[in-house]
Scaffold this motif. Structure first.
Motif, mmCIF file in Angstrom:
data_model
loop_
_atom_site.group_PDB
_atom_site.id
_atom_site.type_symbol
_atom_site.label_atom_id
_atom_site.label_comp_id
_atom_site.label_asym_id
_atom_site.label_seq_id
_atom_site.Cartn_x
_atom_site.Cartn_y
_atom_site.Cartn_z
ATOM 1 N N ASP A 85 13.594 43.972 -5.427
ATOM 2 C CA ASP A 85 13.524 42.546 -6.354
ATOM 3 C C ASP A 85 14.808 42.707 -6.673
ATOM 4 O OD1 ASP A 85 15.044 40.210 -6.640
ATOM 5 O OD2 ASP A 85 12.481 39.203 -7.307
ATOM 6 N N PHE A 86 16.296 42.612 -6.979
ATOM 7 C CA PHE A 86 17.249 43.098 -7.469
ATOM 8 C C PHE A 86 16.947 41.797 -8.700
ATOM 9 C CE2 PHE A 86 21.613 41.891 -9.070
ATOM 10 C CZ PHE A 86 21.913 42.423 -9.708
ATOM 11 N N TYR A 156 3.105 24.144 -9.055
ATOM 12 C CA TYR A 156 3.917 24.440 -7.741
ATOM 13 C C TYR A 156 5.877 25.054 -7.919
ATOM 14 C CZ TYR A 156 4.728 19.011 -9.225
ATOM 15 O OH TYR A 156 5.182 18.567 -9.380
ATOM 16 N N THR A 157 5.637 25.082 -8.897
ATOM 17 C CA THR A 157 7.743 25.800 -8.461
ATOM 18 C C THR A 157 7.392 26.672 -8.301
ATOM 19 O OG1 THR A 157 7.868 22.842 -9.265
ATOM 20 C CG2 THR A 157 9.378 24.717 -9.153
ATOM 21 N N CYS A 158 7.432 27.604 -9.515
ATOM 22 C CA CYS A 158 7.116 28.957 -9.124
ATOM 23 C C CYS A 158 6.125 29.433 -8.720
ATOM 24 C CB CYS A 158 7.212 29.429 -11.127
ATOM 25 S SG CYS A 158 6.131 28.938 -12.190
ATOM 26 N N ILE A 164 11.858 31.150 -11.494
ATOM 27 C CA ILE A 164 12.305 30.843 -10.155
ATOM 28 C C ILE A 164 13.119 31.883 -10.276
ATOM 29 C CG2 ILE A 164 11.341 28.416 -10.551
ATOM 30 C CD1 ILE A 164 13.954 27.223 -10.772
ATOM 31 N N HIS A 165 13.823 32.156 -8.749
ATOM 32 C CA HIS A 165 15.042 32.726 -8.176
ATOM 33 C C HIS A 165 15.907 31.878 -8.238
ATOM 34 C CE1 HIS A 165 12.055 36.785 -8.508
ATOM 35 N NE2 HIS A 165 12.086 36.207 -9.651
ATOM 36 N N THR A 172 21.256 37.661 -7.476
ATOM 37 C CA THR A 172 19.916 36.946 -7.706
ATOM 38 C C THR A 172 19.659 36.435 -9.353
ATOM 39 O OG1 THR A 172 18.377 36.662 -5.377
ATOM 40 C CG2 THR A 172 17.250 35.577 -7.445
ATOM 41 N N VAL A 173 19.468 35.282 -9.540
ATOM 42 C CA VAL A 173 19.373 35.398 -11.114
ATOM 43 C C VAL A 173 18.145 34.332 -11.207
ATOM 44 C CG1 VAL A 173 20.448 34.212 -13.007
ATOM 45 C CG2 VAL A 173 21.868 34.362 -11.139
#
Length: 369
Positions: A85-86, A156-158, A164-165, A172-173
């Motif tokens: 995962d970058f 539930y968001t992360c 979070i990406h 990807t940040v």
């Protein structure tokens, strides 16, 4: 066209250690990052090339395969979409720039606290031990410091990761989850006692030793007695700031003491000795003849012992001539006789200040006629 060797791309040798590879990648990635080279297609291509090289060489298995078979081992694999995962690389290498490293510690040392203590001058001079009660924040015992009634709700968001990406072009940040603020969970039902704050205010009693000679503005540091550290980090320190109360007799300036010394007009006129009480007994002060109100006498080394160098300050006594009251008839008669005796001398030889004042005021009114 043959692909360029990954080791050459990063500028390292084939026996380079992992930390050398990471250091080389960080240096090159910062140099060719698109944000630092907006609109530069060559920099963007170079950044992709660096990224591909790092994704292979930073993975021990892929690196071993590459060392044995070269680029051919990855001909059927899209390097840009490898299992590495970058965002992990990006967060690890660029965390110091963007502050989004997932390894960023959420723990921190507790804050320092300050407590003001008032002391009498006597306690400050001799030193004393005082007990103080200070308010502190302690983990709520009802919710064990979670702030929640029952279990915490998984974010539930992360999905509990705290991060979070977000895709930005070809990379990807990683960012802190805005819902749980990086905690990975949140409080659905706040604790009834701490209202979800996780801590309650309680009072702690401490015994503080006040050294002799301490002065207003001085501080005493109690290590580890400040606010509790988060997540088992060290607690902060407690600073006890001293304030000396106003004294009815002495005024303190640094380590010197100042006071007013009343004397009767007989001693002021004829002179004499007065015994002045001090900390360890008495000291004799000689009053010369004709001493006036306002005269200051300095008694050396009879002030306060310095907390810094153990030297003593001085005691300063300001004379205040006291007029006698409640006279009996005999005393009044003596004074009347003394008054008549003074009046025989019209040149005010016994009162030079009075004579000077009368002459000055006479000249003042003469000039304004």
């Amino acid at each position: 066209m043959a692909k360029k060797d990954y080791y050459d791309i990063l500028g390292v040798t084939k026996n380079a250690e992992d930390r050398e590879i990471k250091r080389a990648y960080k240096r090159l990635a910062m140099k060719f990052h698109p944000d630092r080279n907006p609109g530069n297609k060559n920099s963007e291509d170079k950044f992709k090339e660096i990224k591909q090289a790092y994704e292979i060489l930073s993975d021990s298995k892929k690196r071993a395969t590459y060392d044995e078979y070269g680029h051919s081992a990855f001909e059927h694999e899209n390097v840009n979409n490898t299992t590495t995962d970058f965002s992990d690389i990006f967060g690890d290498v660029f965390g110091d720039i963007f502050g989004n490293s997932r390894n960023k510690q959420k723990s921190k040392r507790g804050s320092d606290l300050k407590y003001l203590i008032e002391l009498s001058l006597e306690d400050a001079i001799k030193g004393v031990t005082k007990e103080i009660k200070i308010p502190i924040l302690k983990n709520c015992s009802y919710c064990n410091g979670t702030g929640s009634q029952g279990d915490l709700q998984k974010c539930y968001t992360c999905h509990g990761l705290g991060q979070i990406h977000m895709s930005q072009g070809f990379f990807t940040v990683q960012q802190t989850c805005p819902k749980c603020h990086g905690q990975g969970n949140f409080i659905k039902h706040p604790c009834f006692y701490c209202k979800g704050k996780k801590k309650l205010e309680v009072y702690k009693t401490l015994s503080v030793k006040i050294p002799s000679g301490i002065n207003s503005g001085d501080q005493i540091r109690l290590s580890g007695e400040g606010e509790l550290g988060y997540n088992k980090f060290l607690s902060g320190d407690l600073y006890i700031e001293v304030k000396i109360k106003k004294h009815h007799l002495f005024i303190r300036k640094e380590n010197d003491l100042y006071c007013e010394l009343p004397i009767n007009f007989i001693i002021a006129s004829l002179g004499g000795n007065i015994d002045i009480p001090i900390l360890n007994g008495y000291v004799k002060l000689k009053i010369p003849q004709g001493t006036q109100t306002g005269k200051v006498f300095r008694i050396r080394n009879k002030g306060i012992k310095s907390i810094k160098n153990n030297n003593f300050g001085d005691l300063f006594c300001k004379i205040k001539v006291e007029v006698p009251i409640n006279l009996n008839n005999k005393q009044k008669k003596i004074l009347y006789e003394l008054k008549e005796n003074f009046n025989n001398f019209a040149d005010y030889r016994n009162y030079p200040k009075l004579k000077k004042f009368l002459n000055n005021i006479k000249n003042f009114f003469y000039k304004i006629k």
